[in-house]
Write an enzyme that holds these catalytic residues in place. Structure first.
Site, PDB file in Angstrom:
ATOM      1  N   GLU A 166       9.471   2.421  10.675  1.00  0.00           N
ATOM      2  CA  GLU A 166      10.213   3.439  10.745  1.00  0.00           C
ATOM      3  C   GLU A 166       9.270   4.879  10.173  1.00  0.00           C
ATOM      4  O   GLU A 166       8.955   5.024   9.542  1.00  0.00           O
ATOM      5  CB  GLU A 166      10.829   2.851   8.869  1.00  0.00           C
ATOM      6  CG  GLU A 166      12.510   3.721   9.341  1.00  0.00           C
ATOM      7  CD  GLU A 166      12.359   4.804   8.500  1.00  0.00           C
ATOM      8  OE1 GLU A 166      11.997   5.964   9.168  1.00  0.00           O
ATOM      9  OE2 GLU A 166      12.718   5.095   7.174  1.00  0.00           O
ATOM     10  N   CYS A 216      12.737  11.299   6.940  1.00  0.00           N
ATOM     11  CA  CYS A 216      12.856  10.722   7.708  1.00  0.00           C
ATOM     12  C   CYS A 216      14.378  11.352   8.385  1.00  0.00           C
ATOM     13  O   CYS A 216      14.030  11.863   9.881  1.00  0.00           O
ATOM     14  CB  CYS A 216      12.343   9.303   7.967  1.00  0.00           C
ATOM     15  SG  CYS A 216      13.488   7.894   7.369  1.00  0.00           S
ATOM     16  N   LYS A 242       0.827  -0.672  -0.093  1.00  0.00           N
ATOM     17  CA  LYS A 242      -0.458   0.018  -0.320  1.00  0.00           C
ATOM     18  C   LYS A 242       0.857   1.035  -0.180  1.00  0.00           C
ATOM     19  O   LYS A 242       1.745   1.387   0.334  1.00  0.00           O
ATOM     20  CB  LYS A 242      -0.654   0.387   1.545  1.00  0.00           C
ATOM     21  CG  LYS A 242      -1.702   1.345   1.423  1.00  0.00           C
ATOM     22  CD  LYS A 242      -2.132   1.531   0.307  1.00  0.00           C
ATOM     23  CE  LYS A 242      -2.787   3.322   1.021  1.00  0.00           C
ATOM     24  NZ  LYS A 242      -1.748   4.397   0.883  1.00  0.00           N
ATOM     25  N   GLU A 254       9.485  17.146  13.947  1.00  0.00           N
ATOM     26  CA  GLU A 254       9.814  17.222  12.450  1.00  0.00           C
ATOM     27  C   GLU A 254       8.852  17.537  11.393  1.00  0.00           C
ATOM     28  O   GLU A 254       7.578  17.474  12.328  1.00  0.00           O
ATOM     29  CB  GLU A 254       9.647  15.655  12.319  1.00  0.00           C
ATOM     30  CG  GLU A 254       9.783  15.410  11.227  1.00  0.00           C
ATOM     31  CD  GLU A 254       9.333  13.831  10.838  1.00  0.00           C
ATOM     32  OE1 GLU A 254      10.806  12.824   9.904  1.00  0.00           O
ATOM     33  OE2 GLU A 254       8.592  13.008  11.076  1.00  0.00           O
TER      34      GLU A 254
END
Length: 503
Positions: A260, A294, A185, A393
């Site tokens: 992750e 990331c 997905k 973030e």
């Protein structure tokens, strides 16, 4: 760029399959804000079909067709996929740049990595054939013990939009190498190349149901996989918030997950560096992939004695970055992926200013680009550790800066985060680099660089950056279960109970 977007359906059981509800989602070019195509929108009904197809492929012919076939058989398919990816490299890279906005040069590099990753895991699949029945030494010679590594089963693979095909490959290649069957997905914001992967799989004759691909919205197409009783594991890359929801759903079935997630990684620069070299790595570490990484080293921790000179040179280097349409020659910063992401990043910058931080450069839309989701590479100084820009973030081209005076202070600032994915140290003193390498609370450490990634080395984080490792042998282990087999080999009876015949 007038590049036609292939019109695809969902890929289920080796066939293009129209979504049950016949819905499609628009594909928006982030460089122009224009709709350039549509992707199919899967829902729970489609997920049900995909899981059934994957389960059937796993057990077909008692697993002999795939799950328990020799690793060399699976390797043949992985190598064929790698060859086709290389053959289609130019077109795939262009579709990637068009879909998610990354510079074409980066996209070309990504596609090379995709092919290399399939090749690498093909080799590991073959290695599995040499590691059957790994013996275990025991203290009793009346027993023999060995270990089997078996595919974990049907896996759900949920991937992000910043490296659309590459992040998918990080999961698909090891899962298939291990003998799992999978449902991929990809993010609804960048699914085009993952649907092209389906076309590659059809072309190389991958057995039906081994890889199924569902595009669509996360709650409608991804969430059903996390809660499905016939999906044996979920591997997810994306935001910490979504990872938490996936983990919660999977926990109801005690289903293993590997995650992750986000990051707010530091790059620590000491006073003994070559400033220009360190500046370039600092820029690359934060602004590569339009800042949407990331592992981005988005917190610069620089020694106070060189801070003024370092920041002056940093701003000069940044002003030299070519911000343009991803297809323009020499482009080094394209648009961020979507309007929603664009607004979110600008809000981070606005909040930083309102909290008292100072914008050294950037902070808004480039003057020469009136359309597209472009944001100038931004450097923010006078940051305190309580500010949002230090703690959260951004996932965009934004670097925040703090200075330090001692090694201990640098370590404390570097580890001052809920996240623990990446970290970097730049210094000519290699003993000092080694001390920081050990002190960093992160799954990845870069010394005198930032962001290099190789499919042979493990990738993953600590703390709220998730758990589990991708890539390398560790990435293959993600999709294998370990079975202990112990055999009694003595001719003598066990002798624990009295035999009735001796009473």
């Amino acid at each position: 760029m007038a590049l036609p977007i292939p019109s695809r359906q969902l890929f289920i059981d080796g066939q293009w399959t129209e979504p049950a509800l016949k819905k499609r989602l628009p594909v928006i070019n982030p460089a122009t804000e224009q709709i350039i195509g549509y992707i199919p929108a899967a829902t729970a009904e489609d997920a049900e079909l995909a899981v059934a197809a994957a389960r059937k492929a796993l057990t077909r012919n008692q697993g002999k067709d795939w799950a328990s076939a020799p690793g060399a058989v699976r390797a043949k398919y992985l190598r064929a996929i790698a060859a086709k990816i290389t053959e289609r490299k130019e077109n795939l890279a262009k579709l990637e740049a068009l879909d998610c906005g990354k510079p074409l040069d980066e996209a070309l590099w990504d596609i090379d990595d995709v092919a290399g990753c399939f090749e690498y895991f093909a080799g590991l699949a073959e290695d599995l054939d040499t590691k059957k029945k790994v013996p275990v030494s025991l203290p009793m010679d009346t027993f023999r013990c060995y270990v089997l590594k078996e595919p974990i089963g049907v896996v759900g693979l949920i991937t992000p939009w910043n490296y659309p095909l590459l992040m998918a490959t990080w999961k698909v290649a090891p899962a298939l190498a291990a003998g799992c069957t999978a449902i991929l997905k990809p993010s609804e914001l960048s699914s085009i190349t993952c649907l092209e992967l389906a076309d590659v799989c059809r072309e190389v004759g991958l057995p039906p149901g081994v890889l199924n691909i569902l595009t669509g919205l996360g709650p409608e197409a991804g969430a059903p996989l996390a809660s499905h009783p016939h999906v044996d594991k979920i591997a997810f890359t994306g935001s910490t918030a979504t990872g938490t929801r996936i983990m919660t759903d999977a926990a109801q079935l005690v289903k293993p997950v590997s995650l992750e997630l986000g990051g707010k990684s530091p790059i620590v620069v000491f006073e003994d560096v070559d400033i220009d070299k360190a500046v370039e790595w600092t820029i690359f570490g934060c602004f590569w992939t339009n800042g949407q990484i990331c592992s981005a080293t988005s917190r610069l921790v620089v020694h106070e004695s060189i801070a003024a000179e370092f920041l002056d040179k940093l701003v000069k280097w940044i002003k030299n970055i070519k911000i343009s349409d991803p297809f323009e020659e020499g482009c080094r910063l394209g648009p961020v992926v979507s309007g929603g992401q664009y607004e979110k990043i600008l809000k981070f910058i606005s909040t930083a200013k309102s909290e008292g931080a100072r914008i050294l450069c950037g902070g808004g839309r480039p003057e020469h680009l009136s359309k597209g989701y472009y944001i100038e590479p931004t450097v923010i100084a006078d940051v305190t550790t309580s500010m949002q820009i230090w703690r959260e973030e951004v996932f965009g081209p934004v670097l925040c800066v703090k200075t330090f005076s001692s090694e201990d202070e640098a370590i404390e600032l570097a580890n001052d985060t809920h996240y623990g994915l990446g970290s970097a140290v730049i210094s000519k003193d290699l003993e000092r680099c080694e001390r920081l390498t050990k002190a960093f609370q992160a799954g990845i450490v870069w010394v005198n660089c930032s962001q290099p990634c190789f499919c042979q080395a493990p990738w993953g984080g600590n703390k709220r950056s998730g758990f589990g490792r991708e890539l390398g042998e560790w990435g293959l282990d993600n999709y294998l279960s370990v079975k202990q087999v112990t055999e009694y080999i003595s001719d003598e009876p066990w002798g624990w109970y009295k035999s009735p015949s001796r009473l």
